[in-house]
Design an enzyme around this catalytic site. Structure first.
Site, short mmCIF file in Angstrom:
data_model
loop_
_atom_site.label_atom_id
_atom_site.label_comp_id
_atom_site.label_asym_id
_atom_site.label_seq_id
_atom_site.Cartn_x
_atom_site.Cartn_y
_atom_site.Cartn_z
N ASP A 8 0.86 -1.19 0.00
CA ASP A 8 0.00 0.00 0.00
C ASP A 8 0.89 1.24 0.00
O ASP A 8 2.01 1.22 0.54
CB ASP A 8 -0.93 0.02 1.22
CG ASP A 8 -1.96 1.15 1.11
OD1 ASP A 8 -2.62 1.24 0.06
OD2 ASP A 8 -2.10 1.91 2.08
N GLU A 10 0.76 5.78 0.27
CA GLU A 10 0.06 7.04 0.45
C GLU A 10 0.80 8.09 -0.38
O GLU A 10 2.03 7.99 -0.55
CB GLU A 10 -0.01 7.46 1.91
CG GLU A 10 -0.73 6.47 2.82
CD GLU A 10 -2.20 6.26 2.49
OE1 GLU A 10 -2.78 7.14 1.80
OE2 GLU A 10 -2.77 5.24 2.91
N HIS A 58 -5.14 10.87 4.69
CA HIS A 58 -4.11 10.07 5.36
C HIS A 58 -3.50 10.73 6.60
O HIS A 58 -2.80 10.07 7.37
CB HIS A 58 -3.00 9.65 4.39
CG HIS A 58 -2.40 10.77 3.59
ND1 HIS A 58 -1.81 11.88 4.14
CD2 HIS A 58 -2.30 10.92 2.24
CE1 HIS A 58 -1.36 12.67 3.18
NE2 HIS A 58 -1.66 12.13 2.01
N HIS A 151 -6.11 7.00 6.75
CA HIS A 151 -5.59 5.97 5.85
C HIS A 151 -4.07 6.02 5.87
O HIS A 151 -3.47 6.84 5.17
CB HIS A 151 -6.08 6.18 4.42
CG HIS A 151 -7.55 6.00 4.25
ND1 HIS A 151 -8.11 5.62 3.06
CD2 HIS A 151 -8.57 6.15 5.12
CE1 HIS A 151 -9.43 5.55 3.20
NE2 HIS A 151 -9.72 5.87 4.44
N ASP A 156 -3.33 0.02 6.79
CA ASP A 156 -4.10 -0.49 5.67
C ASP A 156 -3.59 -1.84 5.21
O ASP A 156 -4.36 -2.72 4.83
CB ASP A 156 -4.09 0.51 4.51
CG ASP A 156 -4.96 1.74 4.78
OD1 ASP A 156 -5.57 1.79 5.87
OD2 ASP A 156 -5.03 2.62 3.91
#
Length: 237
Positions: A8, A10, A58, A151, A156
């Site tokens: 994942d 960001e 985030h 997030h 995540d």
């Protein structure tokens, strides 16, 4: 054992074409779809501002990234961790696109799309017409979301590790899966050990059950079954 990498990221915004960059990347190693405890995690100084809308999602500010490594500093370690194995991500084209943009700045090749495993696509195929966001899938599978106030890539990934197992059919009983010490130490989702138990029914319980059924059902068809082998009894009419 099959190795996969759950990933994942960001970012500063949604569009690589507008110069948006990765600010956090997390990878979790899976073996046979389960976390091993090995992971890669880094915050990255993008060298640019973060869109306010992205920061609201985030919760990562530009100021908090000052002094963090730039992507070039982590690229080799990230690629070494990714290896040549399949990469599992939620809305994987987004993460692949941002990684490819970062690699291109370093004259490195893009990630092969043959490695991509997109859990959004899996969820939409398995549950057509239903929401496929990570939050929605966690609620569907009764996965704890209490820590997900923003997030961030590390949390995540931990949630997606659990979602991925459920999308593949869930943990099967009787496999004897036990969480490794490294998985527990890393705070990653751990498989649950399950065992099968043989229940023995006594003659008294069988007689009580037969008496109960006789009050409501006349000549039930299952009375003609020989339960020792599942075949009709020899004296069945």
């Amino acid at each position: 054992m099959m190795r996969e990498i759950l990933l994942d990221t960001e970012t500063t915004g949604l569009e690589t074409a507008l110069g948006h960059r990765i600010i956090e990347v997390c990878c979790i190693e899976l073996r046979n779809h389960m976390p091993t405890g090995r992971h890669f995690h880094a915050f990255v100084d993008p060298g640019r501002d973060i869109d306010p809308d992205a920061e609201r999602v985030h919760g990562i500010s530009r100021a908090s990234l000052i002094g963090k490594p730039v992507f070039a500093d982590i690229a080799d370690a990230l690629l070494a961790f990714l290896g040549d194995d399949p990469i599992v991500a939620h809305n994987a084209p987004f993460d692949f696109g941002f990684l490819d943009a970062e690699f291109a700045r370093l004259s490195l090749p893009p990630l092969s799309r043959a490695r991509m495993v997109d859990t959004v696509a899996i969820a939409r195929k398995k549950y057509p017409g239903l929401p496929a966001s990570l939050d929605a899938l966690c609620r569907r599978f009764d996965i704890d979301l209490s820590q997900r106030t923003t997030h961030n890539a590390l949390l995540d990934c931990r949630l997606l590790a659990q979602v991925y197992v459920e999308l593949l059919g869930g943990r099967q009983p009787g496999l004897g899966l036990v969480a490794s010490r490294s998985s527990r130490a890393a705070g990653l989702a751990a498989p649950v050990a399950r065992t099968q138990r043989l229940v023995v029914v006594t003659e008294a319980e069988l007689e009580a059950h037969a008496a109960f059924l006789a009050r409501y059902v006349k000549d039930p068809f299952w009375s003609s079954i020989d339960h020792s082998n599942g075949e009709p009894a020899a004296n069945a009419g």
